[in-house]
Motif scaffolding. Structure first.
Motif, PDB file in Angstrom:
ATOM      1  N   UNK A 202       0.693  -1.237  -0.122  1.00  0.00           N
ATOM      2  CA  UNK A 202      -0.003   0.048   0.080  1.00  0.00           C
ATOM      3  C   UNK A 202       0.714   1.314  -0.017  1.00  0.00           C
ATOM      4  N   UNK A 203       1.921   1.279   0.525  1.00  0.00           N
ATOM      5  CA  UNK A 203       2.941   2.372   0.505  1.00  0.00           C
ATOM      6  C   UNK A 203       3.573   2.590  -0.739  1.00  0.00           C
ATOM      7  N   UNK A 204       3.768   1.252  -1.701  1.00  0.00           N
ATOM      8  CA  UNK A 204       4.465   1.238  -3.017  1.00  0.00           C
ATOM      9  C   UNK A 204       5.959   1.440  -2.615  1.00  0.00           C
ATOM     10  N   UNK A 205       6.404   1.445  -1.404  1.00  0.00           N
ATOM     11  CA  UNK A 205       7.961   1.683  -1.150  1.00  0.00           C
ATOM     12  C   UNK A 205       8.385   0.131  -0.737  1.00  0.00           C
ATOM     13  N   UNK A 206       9.882  -0.056  -1.099  1.00  0.00           N
ATOM     14  CA  UNK A 206      10.376  -1.069  -0.407  1.00  0.00           C
ATOM     15  C   UNK A 206      10.643  -0.936   0.934  1.00  0.00           C
ATOM     16  N   UNK A 207      10.249  -2.018   1.837  1.00  0.00           N
ATOM     17  CA  UNK A 207      10.382  -2.005   3.340  1.00  0.00           C
ATOM     18  C   UNK A 207      11.540  -2.554   3.780  1.00  0.00           C
ATOM     19  N   UNK A 208      12.380  -1.408   4.261  1.00  0.00           N
ATOM     20  CA  UNK A 208      13.884  -1.796   4.872  1.00  0.00           C
ATOM     21  C   UNK A 208      13.906  -2.257   6.221  1.00  0.00           C
ATOM     22  N   UNK A 209      12.808  -2.071   6.916  1.00  0.00           N
ATOM     23  CA  UNK A 209      12.898  -2.760   8.256  1.00  0.00           C
ATOM     24  C   UNK A 209      11.539  -2.899   8.598  1.00  0.00           C
ATOM     25  N   UNK A 210      11.540  -3.976   9.661  1.00  0.00           N
ATOM     26  CA  UNK A 210      10.039  -4.019  10.292  1.00  0.00           C
ATOM     27  C   UNK A 210      10.317  -3.998  11.710  1.00  0.00           C
ATOM     28  N   UNK A 211       9.558  -2.721  12.397  1.00  0.00           N
ATOM     29  CA  UNK A 211       9.863  -2.584  13.893  1.00  0.00           C
ATOM     30  C   UNK A 211       8.628  -3.357  14.484  1.00  0.00           C
ATOM     31  N   UNK A 212       8.891  -4.410  15.445  1.00  0.00           N
ATOM     32  CA  UNK A 212       7.685  -4.879  15.978  1.00  0.00           C
ATOM     33  C   UNK A 212       6.766  -3.988  16.729  1.00  0.00           C
ATOM     34  N   UNK A 213       5.559  -4.255  17.131  1.00  0.00           N
ATOM     35  CA  UNK A 213       4.806  -3.547  18.226  1.00  0.00           C
ATOM     36  C   UNK A 213       5.444  -4.131  19.671  1.00  0.00           C
ATOM     37  N   UNK A 214       5.987  -3.109  20.364  1.00  0.00           N
ATOM     38  CA  UNK A 214       6.494  -3.739  21.532  1.00  0.00           C
ATOM     39  C   UNK A 214       6.038  -2.598  22.607  1.00  0.00           C
ATOM     40  N   UNK A 215       5.416  -3.599  23.509  1.00  0.00           N
ATOM     41  CA  UNK A 215       4.699  -3.276  24.555  1.00  0.00           C
ATOM     42  C   UNK A 215       5.754  -2.311  25.801  1.00  0.00           C
ATOM     43  N   UNK A 216       7.030  -2.765  25.757  1.00  0.00           N
ATOM     44  CA  UNK A 216       8.360  -2.299  26.526  1.00  0.00           C
ATOM     45  C   UNK A 216       8.501  -0.935  25.962  1.00  0.00           C
ATOM     46  N   UNK A 217       8.563  -0.703  24.717  1.00  0.00           N
ATOM     47  CA  UNK A 217       8.915   0.480  24.102  1.00  0.00           C
ATOM     48  C   UNK A 217       7.771   1.636  24.346  1.00  0.00           C
ATOM     49  N   UNK A 218       6.594   1.023  24.320  1.00  0.00           N
ATOM     50  CA  UNK A 218       5.316   1.995  24.369  1.00  0.00           C
ATOM     51  C   UNK A 218       5.366   2.516  25.790  1.00  0.00           C
ATOM     52  N   UNK A 219       5.584   1.549  26.901  1.00  0.00           N
ATOM     53  CA  UNK A 219       5.783   1.899  28.215  1.00  0.00           C
ATOM     54  C   UNK A 219       6.889   3.243  28.326  1.00  0.00           C
ATOM     55  N   UNK A 220       8.021   2.786  27.790  1.00  0.00           N
ATOM     56  CA  UNK A 220       8.901   3.879  27.802  1.00  0.00           C
ATOM     57  C   UNK A 220       8.744   5.055  27.058  1.00  0.00           C
ATOM     58  N   UNK A 230      15.681   3.347  28.773  1.00  0.00           N
ATOM     59  CA  UNK A 230      14.732   2.651  29.414  1.00  0.00           C
ATOM     60  C   UNK A 230      14.648   0.968  29.144  1.00  0.00           C
ATOM     61  N   UNK A 231      14.674   0.876  27.744  1.00  0.00           N
ATOM     62  CA  UNK A 231      14.606  -0.576  27.263  1.00  0.00           C
ATOM     63  C   UNK A 231      15.627  -1.118  26.303  1.00  0.00           C
ATOM     64  N   UNK A 232      16.905  -0.764  26.447  1.00  0.00           N
ATOM     65  CA  UNK A 232      17.799  -0.972  25.413  1.00  0.00           C
ATOM     66  C   UNK A 232      17.830  -2.465  24.932  1.00  0.00           C
ATOM     67  N   UNK A 233      17.488  -3.524  25.718  1.00  0.00           N
ATOM     68  CA  UNK A 233      17.238  -4.758  24.908  1.00  0.00           C
ATOM     69  C   UNK A 233      15.839  -5.154  24.134  1.00  0.00           C
ATOM     70  N   UNK A 234      14.999  -3.871  24.280  1.00  0.00           N
ATOM     71  CA  UNK A 234      13.724  -4.306  23.550  1.00  0.00           C
ATOM     72  C   UNK A 234      13.859  -4.699  22.018  1.00  0.00           C
ATOM     73  N   UNK A 235      12.827  -5.698  21.746  1.00  0.00           N
ATOM     74  CA  UNK A 235      12.802  -6.189  20.473  1.00  0.00           C
ATOM     75  C   UNK A 235      12.874  -4.975  19.406  1.00  0.00           C
ATOM     76  N   UNK A 236      12.080  -3.799  19.687  1.00  0.00           N
ATOM     77  CA  UNK A 236      11.930  -2.644  18.942  1.00  0.00           C
ATOM     78  C   UNK A 236      13.368  -1.994  18.488  1.00  0.00           C
ATOM     79  N   UNK A 237      14.132  -1.738  19.693  1.00  0.00           N
ATOM     80  CA  UNK A 237      15.327  -1.360  19.588  1.00  0.00           C
ATOM     81  C   UNK A 237      16.283  -2.395  18.707  1.00  0.00           C
TER      82      UNK A 237
END
Lengths: 252, 103
Positions: A202-220, A230-237
């Protein structure tokens, strides 16, 4: 490396840009993180204590009559690198932070600092400095000159109808003004693999990265803390770290 | 009733506006929803769909490009730059005329 993040408001530009700049700061000497959003939020995601790092009025002067260029420029004798040394705030991991300027009520002052800001970004020696830009949210402002410094423009996209529509508009605008060497999507708040496909289609763009939904990042984010602190080991990081690696490989 | 919804990007302005508009319409009020955002997405949250939302946005863009004349009055504005959505909500894209200098 010169990277600009754009996207719909709330897509996650600041969180990703701040984390990206910190990771870059850990491996490179000179990183300038720039917030050109008049509703600035990058300082929090960078972990810079001050949320206000503007270019002061006295650093800017009006161009003499007959002199080529925009109406205002850095005062005579002040180079872009010196302006960064002097006015950018130093944050964690050695990242320097500079802000275009909050709306303080006086638009004239803002116009002066805007020219100085753009001059710094344009003239900072590319061999010595990496630039990471958090551009204004939405579609109107980012391509009125703010993105010109960037070799790579990254469109941060959530897998939602509004974010995807905004991404398509941004892609169009990015190519219309001053096409970057690379225009790529970063899928953010990804909950399942189909989300990445949706962003690609839908964006028509190449996707270079997928950052997961991350509850710990949302909390930070809720707590106003930088993900890297706050969460250097989070999956999003970790996903932002792989984004950085992919761009590095692409650049070399 | 005249309501304006403001807030930081991503905080839920558009969704909130759409729910208010459709709720009022279901109660029998005549509702005009104005999308004043330069990145106009209200059509999506109101249920007009991607295509119609983009059509309205493109029509608005033609004004900036100088390809179209502005509507001289509010009712003509709603008429020309608007579209009817579910529950009879009339949506119009009416963001400020563009000033190419940011800020």
């Amino acid at each position: 490396m010169r990277v600009a993040f754009v996207g719909k408001g709330g897509a996650g530009k600041s969180a990703i840009a701040g984390t990206f700049a910190r990771l870059l700061g850990r491996s490179r000497d000179h990183v300038l993180a720039i917030d050109s959003d008049p509703m600035p939020g990058l300082a929090l995601s960078l972990g810079v204590p001050s949320s206000d790092a503007p270019i002061p009025d006295e650093a800017v002067e009006e161009r003499a009559e007959g002199e080529q260029g925009p109406r205002y420029r850095l005062r005579a004798g002040l180079s872009a690198a010196e302006a960064v040394q002097r006015y950018a705030v130093e944050g964690p991991d050695g990242v320097r932070f500079l802000q275009f300027g909050k709306l303080r009520g006086h638009v004239a002052t803002l116009a002066r600092s805007q020219f100085a800001f753009r001059q710094i970004v344009a003239e900072l020696p590319a061999d010595d400095w990496s630039l990471v830009g958090d551009l204004p949210g939405g579609t109107r402002q980012p391509f009125f000159g703010w993105a010109r410094f960037a070799q790579t423009v990254l469109v941060v996209v959530e897998p939602t109808a509004k974010s995807l529509l905004s991404a398509r508009r941004l892609a169009r605008l990015a190519l219309a003004e001053h096409p970057p060497e690379a225009l790529l999507a970063v899928a953010n708040k990804v909950r399942e693999p189909a989300d990445v496909d949706l962003v690609a289609q839908r964006s028509g763009l190449p996707v270079v990265a997928a950052v997961p939904w991350d509850e710990s990042l949302a909390a930070a984010e809720r707590a106003g803390r930088a993900p890297m602190d706050a969460v250097p080991d989070a999956p999003a990081v970790a996903a932002v770290a792989s984004l950085l690696e992919r761009l590095r490989k692409g650049c070399s | 009733m005249r309501v304006a919804v403001v807030g930081k990007g991503g905080s839920g302005k558009t969704t909130t506006s759409a729910v208010i508009a459709r709720t009022l319409a279901r109660r029998g009020l005549r509702v005009v929803a104005l999308d004043c955002d330069t990145n106009p997405n209200l059509g999506i949250s109101l249920g007009l769909g991607d295509e119609e939302t983009e059509r309205l946005a493109a029509m608005r863009d033609e004004l900036d490009a100088g390809d179209a004349e502005h509507a001289p009055s509010w009712d003509e504005l709603i008429d020309r730059f608007g579209s009817d959505g579910p529950d009879g909500v009339r949506l119009a894209v009416v963001s400020r005329i563009q000033n190419p200098e940011p800020g």
